[in-house]
Write a protein that holds these residues in place. Structure first.
Motif, PDB file in Angstrom:
ATOM      1  N   TRP A 103     110.470  37.808  -0.564  1.00  0.00           N
ATOM      2  CA  TRP A 103     111.775  37.181  -0.452  1.00  0.00           C
ATOM      3  C   TRP A 103     112.875  38.132  -0.028  1.00  0.00           C
ATOM      4  O   TRP A 103     113.960  37.711   0.317  1.00  0.00           O
ATOM      5  CB  TRP A 103     112.122  36.521  -1.785  1.00  0.00           C
ATOM      6  N   GLY A 104     112.631  39.424  -0.066  1.00  0.00           N
ATOM      7  CA  GLY A 104     113.646  40.380   0.329  1.00  0.00           C
ATOM      8  C   GLY A 104     113.481  40.899   1.744  1.00  0.00           C
ATOM      9  O   GLY A 104     114.314  41.660   2.223  1.00  0.00           O
ATOM     10  N   GLY A 105     112.396  40.521   2.416  1.00  0.00           N
ATOM     11  CA  GLY A 105     112.238  40.870   3.809  1.00  0.00           C
ATOM     12  C   GLY A 105     111.201  41.943   4.111  1.00  0.00           C
ATOM     13  O   GLY A 105     110.804  42.098   5.268  1.00  0.00           O
ATOM     14  N   LYS A 106     110.729  42.703   3.103  1.00  0.00           N
ATOM     15  CA  LYS A 106     109.807  43.797   3.396  1.00  0.00           C
ATOM     16  C   LYS A 106     108.455  43.284   3.880  1.00  0.00           C
ATOM     17  O   LYS A 106     107.847  43.879   4.773  1.00  0.00           O
ATOM     18  CB  LYS A 106     109.628  44.671   2.161  1.00  0.00           C
ATOM     19  N   ALA A 107     107.972  42.205   3.288  1.00  0.00           N
ATOM     20  CA  ALA A 107     106.668  41.673   3.711  1.00  0.00           C
ATOM     21  C   ALA A 107     106.733  41.173   5.149  1.00  0.00           C
ATOM     22  O   ALA A 107     105.843  41.442   5.953  1.00  0.00           O
ATOM     23  CB  ALA A 107     106.232  40.551   2.779  1.00  0.00           C
ATOM     24  N   LEU A 108     107.782  40.447   5.498  1.00  0.00           N
ATOM     25  CA  LEU A 108     107.926  39.947   6.863  1.00  0.00           C
ATOM     26  C   LEU A 108     108.067  41.097   7.850  1.00  0.00           C
ATOM     27  O   LEU A 108     107.541  41.042   8.964  1.00  0.00           O
ATOM     28  CB  LEU A 108     109.142  39.017   6.960  1.00  0.00           C
ATOM     29  N   LYS A 109     108.741  42.158   7.430  1.00  0.00           N
ATOM     30  CA  LYS A 109     108.881  43.330   8.292  1.00  0.00           C
ATOM     31  C   LYS A 109     107.509  43.902   8.641  1.00  0.00           C
ATOM     32  O   LYS A 109     107.297  44.411   9.742  1.00  0.00           O
ATOM     33  CB  LYS A 109     109.725  44.387   7.579  1.00  0.00           C
ATOM     34  N   GLY A 110     106.564  43.796   7.707  1.00  0.00           N
ATOM     35  CA  GLY A 110     105.227  44.278   7.986  1.00  0.00           C
ATOM     36  C   GLY A 110     104.574  43.556   9.146  1.00  0.00           C
ATOM     37  O   GLY A 110     103.885  44.167   9.968  1.00  0.00           O
ATOM     38  N   TYR A 111     104.791  42.250   9.247  1.00  0.00           N
ATOM     39  CA  TYR A 111     104.249  41.478  10.367  1.00  0.00           C
ATOM     40  C   TYR A 111     104.936  41.888  11.671  1.00  0.00           C
ATOM     41  O   TYR A 111     104.289  41.993  12.711  1.00  0.00           O
ATOM     42  CB  TYR A 111     104.446  39.987  10.129  1.00  0.00           C
ATOM     43  N   ALA A 112     106.243  42.083  11.607  1.00  0.00           N
ATOM     44  CA  ALA A 112     106.972  42.487  12.805  1.00  0.00           C
ATOM     45  C   ALA A 112     106.472  43.835  13.314  1.00  0.00           C
ATOM     46  O   ALA A 112     106.218  44.006  14.510  1.00  0.00           O
ATOM     47  CB  ALA A 112     108.475  42.542  12.495  1.00  0.00           C
ATOM     48  N   CYS A 113     106.319  44.786  12.397  1.00  0.00           N
ATOM     49  CA  CYS A 113     105.885  46.113  12.804  1.00  0.00           C
ATOM     50  C   CYS A 113     104.445  46.110  13.294  1.00  0.00           C
ATOM     51  O   CYS A 113     104.108  46.808  14.260  1.00  0.00           O
ATOM     52  CB  CYS A 113     106.053  47.082  11.641  1.00  0.00           C
ATOM     53  N   ALA A 114     103.597  45.327  12.654  1.00  0.00           N
ATOM     54  CA  ALA A 114     102.190  45.280  13.060  1.00  0.00           C
ATOM     55  C   ALA A 114     102.025  44.692  14.452  1.00  0.00           C
ATOM     56  O   ALA A 114     101.185  45.138  15.238  1.00  0.00           O
ATOM     57  CB  ALA A 114     101.382  44.470  12.049  1.00  0.00           C
ATOM     58  N   SER A 115     102.835  43.703  14.774  1.00  0.00           N
ATOM     59  CA  SER A 115     102.675  42.977  16.033  1.00  0.00           C
ATOM     60  C   SER A 115     103.572  43.477  17.150  1.00  0.00           C
ATOM     61  O   SER A 115     103.359  43.148  18.321  1.00  0.00           O
ATOM     62  CB  SER A 115     102.972  41.490  15.804  1.00  0.00           C
TER      63      SER A 115
END
Length: 263
Positions: free
Chosen positions: A99-111
């Motif tokens: 909910w704070g954005g770190k998990a979604l950032k992982g998808y952005a960085c991976a892709s």
């Protein structure tokens, strides 16, 4: 997955993309500290209802503790406690932050796709609604099977602060793993040429739950299975399909890679 956790604060924003669930037209101010025990997340509608999918029947019961698989689950918990303090442990803690954005950032960085509430608000809103659907679909199964989390009954390290809700929110299936795999499947539909890294990011989020000490491997597997069924069911929802069409155009416009990614 529980309602006492912050609900993707960084993903609340203007969407206005569904006649079934109204979305705000402007992004709200950042929410209070996600770790505060008094924090209550805002509600947002998902795409599905509790009657759309029978999670209890789909995944079946968890392995018995004295079965080979149950013993392997317990052994894996013990083995992964040795990862405390490592880079992988830190990644597991970041993956816990839906909910704070770190998990979604992982998808952005991976892709290499700059996916965020600021750059892709429609896409981020879809993911937020999907996280709500995870709660809707997984909660009956959690309540039905009532499997205790591996951290209960011991004081061994986990990658996030211990909290009372962990004693009452069941382990099976893993809601975080379910969300992580659902996000991966949705994002692959939006950027099929990035399927490999996106699916790897989704898989890694599930593995993070085991490393964190919050779930057993079989919890993660059940979460992925239920996520696949959930996303398949979501495709029959007109609002989801309409939102995905808008999101495809949004993601197709991305040019610059995300910033702030570790080398």
């Amino acid at each position: 997955m529980i309602r006492m956790h912050p609900a993707l604060a960084a993903l609340a924003f203007a969407a206005g993309i569904s006649a079934c669930a109204a979305a705000p037209t402007t992004a709200p101010a950042p929410l209070a500290d996600a770790n505060s025990p008094t924090f209550v997340p805002p509600e947002i509608d998902g795409y599905l209802t509790a009657n759309d999918l029978d999670g209890v029947s789909l995944i079946g019961p968890p392995p018995a503790p004295d079965s080979p698989r149950g013993r392997a689950d317990a052994q894996r918990f013990e083995e992964t406690r040795s990862l405390e303090g490592t880079a992988r442990w830190a990644k597991a803690a970041a993956d816990a932050d839906l909910w704070g954005g770190k998990a979604l950032k992982g998808y952005a960085c991976a892709s290499g796709l700059d996916i965020s509430p600021q750059t892709t608000p429609v896409t981020a809103h879809i993911l937020e609604r999907a996280e709500q659907d995870v709660r809707t679909v997984s909660t009956p199964a959690k309540d039905h099977y009532a499997r205790l989390r591996p951290l209960i009954g011991n004081d061994k390290p986990i990658c996030v602060p211990r909290a009372p809700w962990m004693e009452i929110n069941a382990s099976y299936p893993s809601g975080h793993s379910m969300t992580g795999w659902a996000w991966a499947l949705i994002l692959v539909e939006l950027a099929p040429d990035k399927a490999g890294p996106l699916l790897e990011a989704g898989k890694e989020m599930g593995e993070s739950r085991v490393i964190c000490g919050m779930h057993y491997p079989s919890d993660v597997e059940a979460g992925r299975d239920l996520a696949a069924a959930m996303v398949a069911r979501m495709r029959a929802n007109p609002a989801f399909r309409a939102d995905m069409e808008k999101a495809r155009r949004e993601v197709a416009r991305l040019k610059a890679p995300p910033s702030g990614c570790a080398l």
